[in-house]
Design an enzyme around this catalytic site. Sequence first.
Site, short mmCIF file in Angstrom:
data_model
loop_
_atom_site.label_atom_id
_atom_site.label_comp_id
_atom_site.label_asym_id
_atom_site.label_seq_id
_atom_site.Cartn_x
_atom_site.Cartn_y
_atom_site.Cartn_z
N GLY A 84 54.35 38.09 77.73
CA GLY A 84 53.77 38.97 78.74
C GLY A 84 52.43 38.40 79.21
O GLY A 84 51.79 37.63 78.50
N GLY A 132 57.18 38.69 75.24
CA GLY A 132 57.83 39.35 76.36
C GLY A 132 59.12 38.67 76.80
O GLY A 132 60.05 39.33 77.28
N GLU A 155 52.54 37.46 67.97
CA GLU A 155 51.54 38.48 68.33
C GLU A 155 50.49 38.74 67.26
O GLU A 155 49.37 39.14 67.59
CB GLU A 155 52.22 39.80 68.68
CG GLU A 155 52.97 39.79 70.02
CD GLU A 155 54.39 39.27 69.92
OE1 GLU A 155 54.79 38.81 68.83
OE2 GLU A 155 55.10 39.32 70.93
N ASP A 163 56.15 43.30 69.60
CA ASP A 163 56.67 44.49 70.30
C ASP A 163 57.96 44.15 71.07
O ASP A 163 58.77 43.38 70.57
CB ASP A 163 55.57 45.10 71.19
CG ASP A 163 55.13 44.18 72.31
OD1 ASP A 163 55.38 42.96 72.23
OD2 ASP A 163 54.53 44.67 73.28
#
Length: 365
Positions: A84, A132, A155, A163
């Site tokens: 992301g 992402g 992350e 996530d």
Amino acid sequence: MLYVLLALCLPVLSQMSSSAGPEVVFERIRNAGVITLNRPKALNALNLSMIRHIYPQLKKWEKDPETDLVVIKGAGGKAFCAGGDIRAVTDAGKTGDSLAQDFFREEYILNNAIGTFKKPYVALIEGITMGGGVGLSVHGRFRVATEKTLFAMPETAIGLFPDVGGGYFLPRLQGKLGLFLALTGFRLKGRDVQRAGVATHFVESQKVKSEQPGDRTQSLIGLQLLLHTLEKPVILTPDSSHLFCWCHRLFEASSVEGIQENLKQDGSAFAQKQAETLAKMSPASLKITFRQLQAGATMSLQDVLVMEYRLSQACMRGKDFYEGVRAVLIDKDQNPRWQPSSLKDVTEQFVDSCFAPLGEHDLKL
Ligand SMILES: *[C@@H]1O[C@H](CO)[C@@H](O)[C@H](O)[C@H]1NC(C)=O
């Protein structure tokens, strides 16, 4: 069924159409909807405008009787999607801009749309596939890796947690492999991506060469070869890789501290390397991630995404996410100053607070 899909996908170039947004390109190639992530200079990093283009198109194709499958790939050959666009997100978090909520919310809604997509969804995860980018691929029915695939959920190195449904798919990998990948950010390459169960298929890169979006002849040939790959039976080679066995043994513990202890006791070069890696990660992220995977193992994808949205907003309220992005992406000094700086100072109460419901601000799927 895929035989039928391939048969339908005949080389009739006149029946192709495309519409180009700058950062994501949609093409119709006979019965296939093809999505190309098109920010090659940014390694196809996913930003909010891309999410806002992809989601409605996916919903349209899901209903469209003339679309039998969706293929997603990255432009440029280096990356499927490196993650992301979190720099924009932390910038927004600092100024109180709503992007800090909207990005995670809409990204997770898209992850869920992929996870529940009613037609075959095929992700060609060639090159870098992280964060992402994993969320755009791993929940779909087919993930095709090549020898150039580089997979990671890194992350914890930036004060976040794995996530995009990591809490769902990681604990479902064999043994403790998912927890190992989640905590250390370890990079899986090529065939290992399939051995680990992240990819469902493997194909040599030259067979599905990532072409520029809009090169229709190439697109079609690439698509046919890709579908052809999916029709071959999957032969999983027995797990030759010592890595997988090692991490089952070393990452079996009831806490992150327990894992650190296992690694110290073990004394092997591999264990020492992993202990050093964990020592560099955000201690708060490690504890959040441990709990996330433990809980996610028995939850639905939807419940996991609701949980992860709460965690994302906890990270936006805290300090480590900003500090991690600063150290890794902005100043690039690779020297984040985590708060707290050690595992023992990350309290159970703090971890509990990160998982607390957000009331009317909770993610609704
Ligand atoms: C997303 O990336 C594209 C291409 O780099 C850019 O034009 C657009 O403004 C970005 N959108 C957001 C919301 O950051």
